[in-house]
Design an enzyme around this catalytic site. Structure first.
Site, PDB file in Angstrom:
ATOM      1  N   SER A 186      -2.028  -9.712   7.083  1.00 21.79           N
ATOM      2  CA  SER A 186      -1.594  -8.347   7.325  1.00 21.79           C
ATOM      3  C   SER A 186      -0.964  -8.322   8.708  1.00 21.79           C
ATOM      4  CB  SER A 186      -2.803  -7.427   7.258  1.00 21.79           C
ATOM      5  OG  SER A 186      -2.529  -6.259   7.990  1.00 21.79           O
TER       6      SER A 186
ATOM      7  N   ASP B 112       0.816  -1.219   0.000  1.00 21.31           N
ATOM      8  CA  ASP B 112       0.000   0.000   0.000  1.00 21.31           C
ATOM      9  C   ASP B 112       0.849   1.269   0.000  1.00 21.31           C
ATOM     10  OD1 ASP B 112      -2.392  -1.366  -0.097  1.00 21.31           O
ATOM     11  OD2 ASP B 112      -2.680  -1.358   2.078  1.00 21.31           O
TER      12      ASP B 112
ATOM     13  N   ASP C 132      -6.645   2.418  12.769  1.00 20.22           N
ATOM     14  CA  ASP C 132      -5.401   3.182  12.680  1.00 20.22           C
ATOM     15  C   ASP C 132      -5.576   4.544  12.017  1.00 20.22           C
ATOM     16  OD1 ASP C 132      -3.830   1.401  14.079  1.00 20.22           O
ATOM     17  OD2 ASP C 132      -3.410   0.181  12.310  1.00 20.22           O
TER      18      ASP C 132
ATOM     19  N   ARG D  35       0.712   4.404  17.093  1.00 20.92           N
ATOM     20  CA  ARG D  35       0.222   5.381  16.116  1.00 20.92           C
ATOM     21  C   ARG D  35       0.452   6.841  16.522  1.00 20.92           C
ATOM     22  NH1 ARG D  35       1.365   1.545  13.136  1.00 20.92           N
ATOM     23  NH2 ARG D  35      -0.277   0.346  12.131  1.00 20.92           N
TER      24      ARG D  35
HETATM   25  N1  ARG Z   1      -6.776  -4.476  15.811  1.00 17.73           N
HETATM   26  C1  ARG Z   1      -5.542  -3.894  16.224  1.00 17.73           C
HETATM   27  C2  ARG Z   1      -5.739  -2.439  16.564  1.00 17.73           C
HETATM   28  O1  ARG Z   1      -6.660  -1.840  16.110  1.00 17.73           O
HETATM   29  C3  ARG Z   1      -4.441  -4.081  15.224  1.00 17.73           C
HETATM   30  C4  ARG Z   1      -4.644  -3.359  13.915  1.00 17.73           C
HETATM   31  C5  ARG Z   1      -3.531  -3.517  12.917  1.00 17.73           C
HETATM   32  N2  ARG Z   1      -3.419  -4.875  12.514  1.00 17.73           N
HETATM   33  C6  ARG Z   1      -2.833  -5.317  11.395  1.00 17.73           C
HETATM   34  N3  ARG Z   1      -2.790  -6.599  11.227  1.00 17.73           N
HETATM   35  N4  ARG Z   1      -2.345  -4.525  10.499  1.00 17.73           N
HETATM   36  O2  ARG Z   1      -4.966  -1.892  17.293  1.00 17.73           O
END
Ligand code: ARG
Length: 399
Positions: free
Chosen positions: A173, A12, A121, A92
Site C-alpha cells: 500500500s 478501494d 488517515d 490529509r
Molecule cells: N503511517 C503513516 C501515517 O499515518 C502513513 C499512512 C499511509 N500509508 C500507506 N501506506 N497508505 O501518516
C-alpha cells in the site's frame, strides 16, 4: 444523496463509487488532488467516470501544500517519533479542505473517504471535516461494507468491471506526495524482514549509490529554503530537485515501527529524500543562530507539533499558537548549509550565516583567542555553589 469522494483511483475508492451507487443510489463526485504523486489526471478521470462517478475534479494543490503545510512543519522541525517527516499526515487536512470547498460548491450533503478502520488517515480526514463543515455527513465505506477480505472486494470489482491493478506480486500500500512516500503491507508487516528493493519507488539502494557522493548547498531565508547550489528556486522546485538528487544517493529511506493513533504499532517504510535533507539543513542552521535556550526550548515543541499533525489536529488553536512562536523563532534562520549526500547518508559539512552566534575568536585554541580564561575561575566558583552544598550533605549522609 450527493457525495464527494476523496478519490485515488485505487481498488478501494473505485469499489466505493459503485458501492455508494448500489447501496444509497447516491450521486458520486470523485475528487482528487495533485500533491506531487505521479498520477495521470486524464487517466484517473476516465477511470472514475468509467466506474460510475457523475463527475471528476482534480485540483492542483502542490503550492498550497508546500506553503501552508510543509514549510510550517519544516520550520517546526516536526518529525513524528523523531523520524517520520509526516508526508501522508500533512496531506490529509489539505485534501479535506479541498473536498469541503467542492461539497459547498456542488451543494453535496455527504463526503466520503476510503480509509480503513485501523489507520490514522480516517481520523485526520474526519477531524478536518468536522472542524470545517460539521453539517456534512461522513461516510467511510471501507469501515462499513460487507467484504471481509480483499478477495471478496476484488470479486465485487470484477463483477462490476472495475479495473483491478493491485497484483499478488506487489502487494504494497503506497501513499505518495511531494514531501515523501509511505509504504506498508506485504512482507513489511514482519518488522524483522529487511525491506526488499522493490518497495522503494524513488531512492536507489545506498549499496549502488556513487561512492564519492555529492556536495550540495542550501540557502535559507527566515527558515525557508530559497536557493539550491546558488540558484534561486521556489521552495517547491527545491523539494522536487532534492527528491531527485537525494534519491540518486539513496538518501531518505526510513524504516520505522511507529505508534498509530488507534493504539497499535505498525511498521512503515518511508522514502523522503527532500524532507530528510531539508530537516537536517534547517536544524543545523538553527544550531548556529539560536541561543542555547532558544534552541532547546524550540526543539521541545517539535514532538508537540508532530503529534498535532500525526493525530489530525491540524485545525486546532494549539497549532496556531505554536505557529506564532515558530514563525518568530525563524527571524534569524537565514544562511547556508553545505551537505554531502553519500551512500544513503546526509552529512552536514559546512554552515554559515550573517546572524551566526558562533565567534571563532572565542572558540579558538590557536592565536587570536579573546576568551578571558582567568574569569572562568570565578564563574565556576559561583556556578558550582550548589555542587559544594550538595556534596557536603552527601558526605555527611555516607557516615
Ligand atoms: N503511517 C503513516 C501515517 O499515518 C502513513 C499512512 C499511509 N500509508 C500507506 N501506506 N497508505 O501518516
Amino acid at each position: 444523496m450527493k457525495v464527494i469522494l476523496a478519490y485515488s483511483g485505487g481498488l478501494d475508492t473505485s469499489v466505493i463509487i459503485r458501492w455508494l451507487k448500489e447501496k444509497f443510489r447516491a450521486q458520486v463526485i470523485a475528487y482528487t488532488t495533485n500533491i506531487g504523486q505521479p498520477d495521470n489526471p486524464s487517466k484517473l478521470k476516465e477511470k472514475a467516470l468509467g466506474t460510475g462517478a457523475s463527475a471528476f475534479f482534480c485540483e492542483d494543490l502542490r503550492d498550497k501544500f508546500v506553503t501552508e503545510y510543509i514549510l510550517p512543519s519544516l520550520q517546526a522541525d516536526a518529525l513524528y517519533q523523531e523520524k517520520y517527516p509526516l508526508a501522508t499526515s500533512l496531506s490529509r487536512p489539505l485534501i479535506a479542505s479541498g473536498l469541503v470547498a467542492l461539497a459547498r460548491k456542488e451543494k453535496a450533503d455527504t463526503v466520503a473517504h476510503g480509509c480503513t478502520g485501523k489507520g490514522n488517515d480516517q481520523v485526520r480526514f474526519e477531524l478536518a471535516f468536522r472542524y470545517l463543515a460539521p453539517e456534512l455527513k461522513i461516510l467511510a465505506p471501507v469501515r462499513e461494507w460487507e467484504f471481509r477480505t480483499r478477495e471478496e472486494e476484488m470479486e465485487y470489482a470484477q463483477r462490476y468491471h472495475i479495473p483491478v491493478s493491485t497484483t499478488k506480486k506487489k502487494p504494497y500500500s503506497i501513499d505518495w506526495n511531494l514531501w515523501g512516500i509511505s509504504i506498508e503491507c506485504g512482507v513489511l508487516e514482519d518488522p524483522w524482514n529487511e525491506p526488499p528493493e522493490d518497495v522503494f519507488q524513488i531512492t536507489v539502494s545506498p549499496k549502488k549509490a556513487p561512492a564519492k557522493g555529492e556536495v550540495i548547498t542550501i540557502h535559507f531565508e527566515k527558515g525557508i529554503p530559497v536557493k539550491l547550489n546558488g540558484r534561486t528556486l521556489s521552495p517547491r522546485e527545491i523539494i522536487e530537485k532534492l527528491t531527485e538528487v537525494g534519491g540518486r544517493h539513496g538518501v531518505g529511506r526510513i524504516d520505522l515501527v511507529e505508534d498509530r493513533l488507534v493504539g497499535i504499532k505498525s511498521r512503515e517504510i518511508y522514502e523522503a529524500p527532500a524532507a530528510v535533507i531539508l530537516h537536517t539543513a534547517h536544524k543545523e542552521l538553527e544550531r548556529l543562530v539560536m541561543s542555547r535556550e532558544m534552541f532547546d526550548f524550540k526543539l521541545s515543541l517539535a514532538p508537540w507539533y508532530s503529534r498535532i499533525i500525526y493525530y489530525g489536529q491540524w485545525f486546532s488553536h494549539l497549532r496556531e499558537c505554536l505557529d506564532g512562536f515558530i514563525r518568530e523563532s525563524q527571524r534569524y534562520v537565514s544562511g547556508e548549509v553545505r551537505l554531502r549526500l553519500i551512500k544513503g547518508n546526509c552529512l552536514v559539512v559546512g554552515r554559515r550565516s550573517p546572524f551566526s552566534l558562533y565567534e571563532e575568536k572565542l572558540a579558538t585554541y590557536s592565536q587570536g583567542d579573546i576568551f578571558d580564561h582567568t574569569a572562568a575561575k570565578g564563574f565556576i566558583q559561583i556556578f558550582g555553589l550548589p555542587a559544594v552544598l550538595e556534596g557536603e550533605r552527601w558526605r555527611k549522609d555516607q557516615k
